[in-house]
Motif scaffolding. Structure first.
Motif, PDB file in Angstrom:
ATOM      1  N   MET A 144       0.859  -1.195   0.000  1.00 44.88           N
ATOM      2  CA  MET A 144       0.000   0.000   0.000  1.00 44.88           C
ATOM      3  C   MET A 144       0.886   1.233   0.000  1.00 44.88           C
ATOM      4  O   MET A 144       1.626   1.462   0.926  1.00 44.88           O
ATOM      5  N   ASN A 145       0.888   2.000  -1.028  1.00 48.51           N
ATOM      6  CA  ASN A 145       1.623   3.258  -0.962  1.00 48.51           C
ATOM      7  C   ASN A 145       0.687   4.418  -1.277  1.00 48.51           C
ATOM      8  O   ASN A 145      -0.449   4.222  -1.699  1.00 48.51           O
ATOM      9  N   LEU A 146       1.197   5.620  -1.042  1.00 46.89           N
ATOM     10  CA  LEU A 146       0.329   6.805  -1.154  1.00 46.89           C
ATOM     11  C   LEU A 146      -0.167   7.019  -2.577  1.00 46.89           C
ATOM     12  O   LEU A 146      -1.248   7.550  -2.781  1.00 46.89           O
ATOM     13  N   PHE A 147       0.609   6.576  -3.567  1.00 45.50           N
ATOM     14  CA  PHE A 147       0.161   6.723  -4.948  1.00 45.50           C
ATOM     15  C   PHE A 147      -1.080   5.886  -5.208  1.00 45.50           C
ATOM     16  O   PHE A 147      -1.910   6.230  -6.041  1.00 45.50           O
ATOM     17  N   ARG A 148      -1.191   4.762  -4.491  1.00 38.45           N
ATOM     18  CA  ARG A 148      -2.373   3.924  -4.709  1.00 38.45           C
ATOM     19  C   ARG A 148      -3.630   4.567  -4.134  1.00 38.45           C
ATOM     20  O   ARG A 148      -4.731   4.287  -4.604  1.00 38.45           O
ATOM     21  N   ILE A 165      -4.099  13.986  -0.664  1.00 37.08           N
ATOM     22  CA  ILE A 165      -3.034  12.984  -0.748  1.00 37.08           C
ATOM     23  C   ILE A 165      -1.768  13.613  -1.320  1.00 37.08           C
ATOM     24  O   ILE A 165      -0.657  13.369  -0.840  1.00 37.08           O
ATOM     25  N   LYS A 166      -1.970  14.468  -2.338  1.00 36.76           N
ATOM     26  CA  LYS A 166      -0.827  15.150  -2.949  1.00 36.76           C
ATOM     27  C   LYS A 166      -0.105  15.990  -1.906  1.00 36.76           C
ATOM     28  O   LYS A 166       1.128  15.956  -1.813  1.00 36.76           O
ATOM     29  N   LYS A 209       1.738  12.223 -10.200  1.00 33.48           N
ATOM     30  CA  LYS A 209       2.626  11.159  -9.712  1.00 33.48           C
ATOM     31  C   LYS A 209       4.044  11.385 -10.186  1.00 33.48           C
ATOM     32  O   LYS A 209       4.998  11.285  -9.404  1.00 33.48           O
ATOM     33  N   ALA A 210       4.196  11.705 -11.480  1.00 38.61           N
ATOM     34  CA  ALA A 210       5.532  11.923 -12.033  1.00 38.61           C
ATOM     35  C   ALA A 210       6.186  13.113 -11.347  1.00 38.61           C
ATOM     36  O   ALA A 210       7.372  13.075 -11.003  1.00 38.61           O
TER      37      ALA A 210
END
Lengths: 146, 105
Positions: A1-5, A134-135, B78-79
């Motif tokens: 589980m990472n923050l990008f998910r 999240i960002k 993301k990038a």
């Protein structure tokens, strides 16, 4: 589980809400449609949302690892037609009128569809602000190093 | 010694003997113990992949190939975040190098 998910989960919700808005818009647009390809009036459609477990990470850039957290994406699992019988209106001159002069109109209440559209728009907004949060979380994690 | 620094194999610094011979760590390492440089290069490659994914999604969006706006935006974000993180790690490494190179003999 990472923050990008987490971003991917919210992204799946954005897609689902967009599809819901599409279906509701189609209902609104066809509120007076008396003929479709299969015959009869337009049938009001409902979207059905379903949960889908999140796939394994595609990249090793895990910004935070929480082990096996059970998180689920949302997706549209189907479109279901409303079984409410069509509304009969007496319009003898109408080309789609039956032998008694009644025309079948779809059982769509535009006010109700507008409420559904508002729900979809607010849901989209909500998930978009979840992505922004999240960002900001990721950015504050990065500034620990800076 | 599972938490040893990659690149310094455990036992290479022998402090127990009276001569205290310090052996330099071998620059090339076995596959099960990758060195820091290859880890960094791998991370760089992943950031490059994320950037090209974002690039592809934006191109598809602008050429009208049915790409969703939000997935293109998420890919860009993301990038961007991965790049920012790489930049901070790089800044930290450079700072560490400069601190070491400032040591007077």
């Amino acid at each position: 589980m990472n923050l990008f998910r987490v971003m991917e989960i919210s992204g799946s919700a954005l897609l689902a809400e967009r599809m819901r808005a599409e279906v509701v818009s189609a209902n609104l647009a066809n509120a007076e449609t008396t003929r479709v390809d299969g015959g009869g009036p337009f049938q009001r459609m409902h979207v059905v949302f379903g949960a889908r477990p999140v796939a394994h990470p595609s990249f090793g850039m895990s910004l935070a690892s929480f082990g096996d957290l059970h998180a689920e994406n949302v997706r549209v699992v189907g479109l279901v037609g409303d079984e409410t019988p069509p509304i009969q209106r007496f319009e003898p001159g109408h080309p789609d009128a039956d032998t008694q002069g009644y025309v079948s109109y779809p059982a769509i209440n535009p006010a109700e569809e507008m409420i559904n559209l508002m729900g979809a728009a607010r849901g989209y907004e909500m998930n978009a602000s979840a992505i922004t949060s999240i960002k900001n979380m990721i950015q504050s994690a990065i500034t620990i190093l800076g | 010694m599972t938490n040893s620094i990659p690149g310094v194999p455990p036992g290479s610094i022998d402090l127990g003997s009276s001569a205290a011979t310090i052996k330099p760590a071998a620059p090339g390492n076995s596959a099960d113990n990758p060195d820091f440089m290859s880890t960094l290069q791998g991370a760089m490659g992943q950031i490059g992949d994320m950037q090209s994914e974002a690039d592809g999604k934006v191109t598809q969006l602008l050429t009208g190939n049915g790409q969703d706006v939000h997935s293109a935006m998420i890919a860009i974000e993301k990038a961007n975040l991965a790049f920012e993180m790489m930049l901070q790690v790089r800044n930290k490494i450079i700072a560490a190098y400069q601190a070491v190179s400032g040591i007077a003999f």
